[in-house]
Design an enzyme around this catalytic site. Structure first.
Site, PDB file in Angstrom:
ATOM      1  CG  ASP A   6      29.997  27.297  67.496  1.00  0.00           C
ATOM      2  OD1 ASP A   6      29.223  26.274  67.504  1.00  0.00           O
ATOM      3  OD2 ASP A   6      30.909  27.207  67.743  1.00  0.00           O
ATOM      4  CG  ASN A   9      32.807  17.323  67.750  1.00  0.00           C
ATOM      5  OD1 ASN A   9      32.073  15.993  68.567  1.00  0.00           O
ATOM      6  ND2 ASN A   9      33.007  17.321  66.659  1.00  0.00           N
ATOM      7  NE  ARG A  11      37.562  26.741  70.658  1.00  0.00           N
ATOM      8  CZ  ARG A  11      37.433  27.418  70.295  1.00  0.00           C
ATOM      9  NH1 ARG A  11      38.175  28.795  71.026  1.00  0.00           N
ATOM     10  NH2 ARG A  11      37.493  28.043  69.151  1.00  0.00           N
ATOM     11  CG  LEU A  12      29.440  26.028  75.755  1.00  0.00           C
ATOM     12  CD1 LEU A  12      28.762  25.497  74.494  1.00  0.00           C
ATOM     13  CD2 LEU A  12      29.302  25.197  77.591  1.00  0.00           C
ATOM     14  CE  LYS A  13      33.754  31.086  69.309  1.00  0.00           C
ATOM     15  NZ  LYS A  13      34.637  31.466  68.308  1.00  0.00           N
ATOM     16  CE1 TYR A  94      26.153  18.637  52.394  1.00  0.00           C
ATOM     17  CE2 TYR A  94      25.165  17.114  54.139  1.00  0.00           C
ATOM     18  CZ  TYR A  94      26.797  17.818  53.605  1.00  0.00           C
ATOM     19  OH  TYR A  94      27.725  17.479  53.497  1.00  0.00           O
ATOM     20  CB  VAL A 102      23.363  22.742  62.970  1.00  0.00           C
ATOM     21  CG1 VAL A 102      24.019  22.697  64.652  1.00  0.00           C
ATOM     22  CG2 VAL A 102      22.568  23.776  63.604  1.00  0.00           C
ATOM     23  CG  ASP A 103      29.227  22.347  62.976  1.00  0.00           C
ATOM     24  OD1 ASP A 103      28.478  21.966  62.424  1.00  0.00           O
ATOM     25  OD2 ASP A 103      30.376  22.436  63.210  1.00  0.00           O
ATOM     26  NE  ARG A 104      29.818  21.042  56.670  1.00  0.00           N
ATOM     27  CZ  ARG A 104      29.711  20.124  55.251  1.00  0.00           C
ATOM     28  NH1 ARG A 104      29.368  18.725  56.339  1.00  0.00           N
ATOM     29  NH2 ARG A 104      29.565  20.354  54.392  1.00  0.00           N
TER      30      ARG A 104
END
EC number: 2.7.1.33
Length: 252
Positions: A6, A9, A11-13, A94, A102-104
């Site tokens: 994931d 803007n 962090r990378l998880k 939408y 895509v996170d939402r």
């Protein structure tokens, strides 16, 4: 081994995806505003070889490409999740699916899978809110600056205003406290107003899920809010499961 990524803007998880579809322990790697070689940090955090990497990214193209390059050296295949108009029982509001981050989208999948109506609040660089009813219908959402971004923006325009620090109070008697109170208070008001409108629209009170790096700061002041730090990764796991079941060549 299959892994989930994931990329936001800030962090990378990263987390392993277990064979039963559950998400393993996540590792968070900061990449915004830090003197960090993200590729080297990934090399230290990840196994030498990965069978499939599932990536969801809302980061800038250059950061995304950097992560893809780092993954390509250790992954047999990389699959990138993309927003779909209808997926896994969720239909988004939408008209142009690609306009919904895509996170939402993935957070909505995870919230719906948990059952019942949900108001999903992500607090990272931005503060996002999305409402999904019990039938999987997305009613739309909101985007605003997060409290952290508000503070940074104020500091950028008025350097004498500290970009962090201070304690929340309804009426503060110190500038740093007033900044913390104003920025956190703006976020709290938006969430509370959205929850009230969601209740009016649905005729029931949805679960309120908070996720993202700034969620912990607001949790204690939102009665009934549920912490959901891995919500996007949960949704990405559902994307991965659907892809494995999909006939024909995998999406990438």
């Amino acid at each position: 081994m299959h892994w989930l990524f994931d990329l936001g803007n800030t962090r990378l998880k990263c987390a392993p995806l277990h064979a039963d579809g559950s998400v393993g322990e996540a590792v968070a790697l900061e990449h915004h505003g830090a003197e960090l070689d993200l590729g080297s940090a990934m090399a230290r955090a990840l196994p030498a070889r990965i069978e499939v990497a599932y990536l969801a990214s809302v980061a800038s193209p250059d950061v995304t490409v950097g992560v893809l390059d780092a993954l390509s050296t250790r992954c047999r295949r990389i699959s990138r999740a993309r927003t779909q108009s209808t997926f896994d029982g969720v239909t988004i509001a939408y008209a142009r699916p690609e306009k919904l981050g895509v996170d939402r989208f993935l957070a909505l999948l995870a919230a719906h899978a948990r059952g019942g109506a949900a108001l999903v609040c992500g607090i990272g660089t931005a503060l996002t809110l999305d409402l999904v009813d019990g039938g999987g219908r997305h009613h739309g959402g909101r985007i605003a600056p997060s409290p952290t971004l508000m503070r940074e923006s104020l500091h950028g325009r008025a350097r004498q205003l500290a970009p962090h620090g201070g304690a929340y109070a309804v009426f503060a008697a110190d500038t740093e406290d007033a900044l913390a109170s104003g920025c956190d208070g703006a976020a709290l008001a938006l969430v509370e107003h959205s929850l009230a409108e969601a209740r009016r629209r649905l005729g029931e009170t949805p679960r309120l899920y908070l996720h993202g790096g700034g969620a912990e700061d607001l949790l204690g002041r939102l009665p009934g809010a549920l912490p959901a730090p891995g919500l996007v990764l949960e949704g990405l796991a559902r994307w991965a499961a659907a892809e494995l079941e999909r006939p024909g060549p995998p999406v990438s």
